[in-house]
Design a protein around this motif. Structure first.
Motif, PDB file in Angstrom:
ATOM      1  N   HIS A  60       8.139   4.825  -7.396  1.00  0.00           N
ATOM      2  CA  HIS A  60       8.699   3.482  -7.243  1.00  0.00           C
ATOM      3  C   HIS A  60       8.907   3.224  -5.756  1.00  0.00           C
ATOM      4  N   THR A  61       8.387   2.133  -5.232  1.00  0.00           N
ATOM      5  CA  THR A  61       8.523   1.831  -3.804  1.00  0.00           C
ATOM      6  C   THR A  61       9.161   0.471  -3.596  1.00  0.00           C
ATOM      7  N   ARG A  62       9.784   0.304  -2.404  1.00  0.00           N
ATOM      8  CA  ARG A  62      10.313  -0.999  -2.014  1.00  0.00           C
ATOM      9  C   ARG A  62      10.457  -1.032  -0.503  1.00  0.00           C
ATOM     10  N   SER A  63      10.479  -2.267   0.051  1.00  0.00           N
ATOM     11  CA  SER A  63      10.651  -2.454   1.491  1.00  0.00           C
ATOM     12  C   SER A  63      12.116  -2.348   1.871  1.00  0.00           C
ATOM     13  N   CYS A  64      12.378  -1.713   3.031  1.00  0.00           N
ATOM     14  CA  CYS A  64      13.723  -1.642   3.587  1.00  0.00           C
ATOM     15  C   CYS A  64      13.845  -2.536   4.813  1.00  0.00           C
ATOM     16  N   ALA A  65      12.761  -2.716   5.522  1.00  0.00           N
ATOM     17  CA  ALA A  65      12.678  -3.551   6.709  1.00  0.00           C
ATOM     18  C   ALA A  65      11.188  -3.799   6.957  1.00  0.00           C
ATOM     19  N   ILE A  66      10.900  -4.476   8.055  1.00  0.00           N
ATOM     20  CA  ILE A  66       9.498  -4.805   8.326  1.00  0.00           C
ATOM     21  C   ILE A  66       8.643  -3.546   8.395  1.00  0.00           C
ATOM     22  N   ASP A  67       9.157  -2.514   9.053  1.00  0.00           N
ATOM     23  CA  ASP A  67       8.364  -1.309   9.252  1.00  0.00           C
ATOM     24  C   ASP A  67       8.934  -0.092   8.537  1.00  0.00           C
ATOM     25  N   LEU A  68       9.827  -0.303   7.548  1.00  0.00           N
ATOM     26  CA  LEU A  68      10.409   0.797   6.789  1.00  0.00           C
ATOM     27  C   LEU A  68      10.222   0.566   5.302  1.00  0.00           C
ATOM     28  N   VAL A  86       1.898   7.298  -0.943  1.00  0.00           N
ATOM     29  CA  VAL A  86       2.705   8.373  -1.505  1.00  0.00           C
ATOM     30  C   VAL A  86       1.857   9.240  -2.439  1.00  0.00           C
ATOM     31  N   ARG A  87       1.024   8.600  -3.241  1.00  0.00           N
ATOM     32  CA  ARG A  87       0.183   9.360  -4.168  1.00  0.00           C
ATOM     33  C   ARG A  87      -0.849  10.206  -3.423  1.00  0.00           C
ATOM     34  N   ARG A  88      -1.386   9.669  -2.316  1.00  0.00           N
ATOM     35  CA  ARG A  88      -2.336  10.457  -1.529  1.00  0.00           C
ATOM     36  C   ARG A  88      -1.628  11.640  -0.863  1.00  0.00           C
ATOM     37  N   PHE A  89      -0.391  11.386  -0.393  1.00  0.00           N
ATOM     38  CA  PHE A  89       0.414  12.472   0.179  1.00  0.00           C
ATOM     39  C   PHE A  89       0.628  13.572  -0.857  1.00  0.00           C
ATOM     40  N   ASP A  97       0.788  -1.225   0.000  1.00  0.00           N
ATOM     41  CA  ASP A  97       0.000   0.000   0.000  1.00  0.00           C
ATOM     42  C   ASP A  97       0.827   1.285   0.000  1.00  0.00           C
ATOM     43  N   LEU A  98       2.162   1.201   0.043  1.00  0.00           N
ATOM     44  CA  LEU A  98       2.956   2.416   0.186  1.00  0.00           C
ATOM     45  C   LEU A  98       2.821   3.324  -1.036  1.00  0.00           C
ATOM     46  N   ASP A 111       2.018   1.016  13.546  1.00  0.00           N
ATOM     47  CA  ASP A 111       0.818   0.169  13.522  1.00  0.00           C
ATOM     48  C   ASP A 111       0.492  -0.123  12.062  1.00  0.00           C
ATOM     49  N   THR A 112      -0.606   0.393  11.558  1.00  0.00           N
ATOM     50  CA  THR A 112      -0.974   0.134  10.158  1.00  0.00           C
ATOM     51  C   THR A 112      -0.844   1.385   9.296  1.00  0.00           C
TER      52      THR A 112
END
Length: 487
Positions: free
Chosen positions: A66-74, A11-14, A6-7, A99-100
């Protein structure tokens, strides 16, 4: 790692909230400790949003995310977007999941590749005018304020109707010719406020040039075009004028070096005047060494007057708020009287040619009669003599402007209040005919505020050297083209 599901949508909503200037929504996207790194775009808007700023002019159309995971919460996002005044930029964002909910933790934006910006340039080339001969400024590019004659072009003075009525120049102004003869190229003719009668930097005919240090703020005028061009890296030097602070104010607002030369030390042949008793030719630069070289080129006499060993403040020479207010008011009246004497006939013959605050300022100038002016000149002479006697050949160390740059949405009353406060500082050099060098000094939460050294008449080159010593002793963050580091 794969991108968070969902990131990208977050970002688009931001971005949509930023583009829509929805400050309430934007706060929900930000970590409490959000940080930002230099470069124009949303990052400056984020910082200004935390101070109730607007964003609509600081960002452009979203091109790609373009998005990607860096860690569980990053998670990280790479955002590509257009810049409203020309060019394309890339922004790196670090998001933290609480949280979410994804919240923006850090932002870094690159300097955009800029295209032609009509708020900055009236006309531009590659170069517009090539150098006449090799010299110490070989390879240097210059943005020329639209008050100097450039052969082959009319001088516009920031007023379209005046530009249309003005003859095509057949030769360069002396200051332009001296730079060309020293190896510099003319990059283009840069915008100015209407007849250079302002310190804000806005022009209702052409728009407001961007402030490279704080896109949310006014650029400072009336040398707004050259200052913006230099601060964004589109030119190495700005050839400009300073009557009441028109070099020093934009230099302060955008983290630049600026020189108001000793009054009368540079030939004004080919210059469109505003108030001849105060008009001084000078320069803007990111690099003090280039400023020093160009100053030597411009001066009628490059020899320099010695500067005393003392460094005074306003308190040291016993100039209080009452005296500063009297000085600024006397300066304002005589400047206005001269401005109407120079331009009044043309303005009267072309009703409606001026707009906004400049039109109001000239209308007020028209009401000043010879008796008003005589009283102002007497007061000005007395106050300037007092300052000269108290200061002698020592330096005066003062802020270059009363505040950081006002925001673009500030009311006319707010801008005028800031102008009045700054005039109490800038009028000192203008009234005494002394040179003043402005240099980057400190970064506030609202943007940079420069420092000015005012020296003895004729000390221009020595004054720049002393200012370099001051800047070296007081480390500041020198702006790279396109932005001043800030959060």
């Amino acid at each position: 790692m794969t991108a968070p599901d969902d990131l990208g949508a977050v970002v688009r909503r931001f971005w949509a909230a930023a583009a829509g200037d929805d400050r309430t929504a934007l706060h929900r996207f930000l970590c409490a400790d959000v940080t930002c790194v230099a470069g124009p775009g949303v990052l400056h808007g984020v910082a200004d949003t935390l101070r109730s700023g607007a964003l609509t002019y600081a960002i452009g159309s979203l091109i790609d995310v373009h998005t990607r995971s860096c860690a569980i919460d990053l998670g990280s996002a790479l955002v590509v977007y257009d810049v409203p005044n020309g060019g394309r930029a890339v922004q790196s964002q670090l998001w933290r999941r609480d949280d979410t909910t994804w919240r923006l933790a850090s932002v870094h934006a690159s300097t955009p590749r800029r295209g032609f910006d009509s708020t900055v340039w009236r006309v531009v080339g590659d170069p517009l005018v090539a150098s006449s001969a090799p010299g110490p400024l070989t390879g240097t590019t210059v943005a020329v304020k639209d008050v100097f004659a450039v052969a082959g072009f009319a001088t516009g003075g920031g007023v379209p109707a005046y530009e249309q009525s003005a003859p095509i120049a057949t030769e360069h102004a002396t200051a332009v010719a001296r730079l060309l003869n020293s190896g510099a190229h003319i990059r283009g003719i840069a915008r100015t406020d209407q007849f250079a009668y302002s310190m804000a930097g806005d022009n209702p005919h052409h728009g407001t040039p961007p402030n490279a240090a704080v896109p949310a703020a006014l650029p400072g005028g009336s040398s707004s075009g050259p200052a913006s061009a230099v601060a964004h890296g589109d030119a190495d030097l700005g050839l400009a004028t300073d009557t009441a602070g028109s070099i020093r104010t934009p230099a302060s607002y955008q983290g630049l070096w600026g020189l108001r030369s000793t009054h009368g030390s540079v030939s004004t042949r080919g210059l469109l005047p505003l108030a001849p008793d105060f008009d001084a030719i000078g320069l803007l630069s990111r690099d003090p060494d280039i400023l020093a070289l160009a100053t030597t080129t411009l001066l009628d006499d490059p020899s320099t007057t010695a500067i005393g060993s003392g460094v005074a403040t306003l308190d040291d020479i016993h100039v209080d708020d009452v005296e500063l207010a009297r000085l600024a008011e006397a300066f304002r009246v005589h400047q206005a009287f001269q401005a109407w004497s120079v331009h009044g006939d043309w303005i009267t013959a072309h009703p409606g040619a001026l707009e906004g605050s400049a039109a109001a300022r000239f209308a007020a100038a028209a009401a000043i009669d010879a008796d008003d002016d005589a009283r102002a000149r007497d007061d000005l002479a007395a106050l300037a003599a007092q300052i000269d006697k108290r200061l002698g050949d020592d330096l005066l160390d003062i802020p270059a402007a009363a505040t950081a740059a006002p925001r673009r949405w500030a009311s006319d009353a707010e801008v005028e209040k800031t102008r009045t406060a700054t005039l109490q500082l800038t009028a000192i050099a203008a009234a005494t005919g002394r040179p003043a060098v402005t240099f980057p000094h400190r970064e506030t939460s609202d943007g940079p505020i420069g420092r000015s050294l005012v020296g003895p008449r004729g000390s221009d080159t020595a004054l720049i050297a002393r200012a370099i010593d001051f800047a070296t002793a007081r480390p500041v963050a020198t702006p790279e083209p396109g932005g001043f580091p800030r959060c």
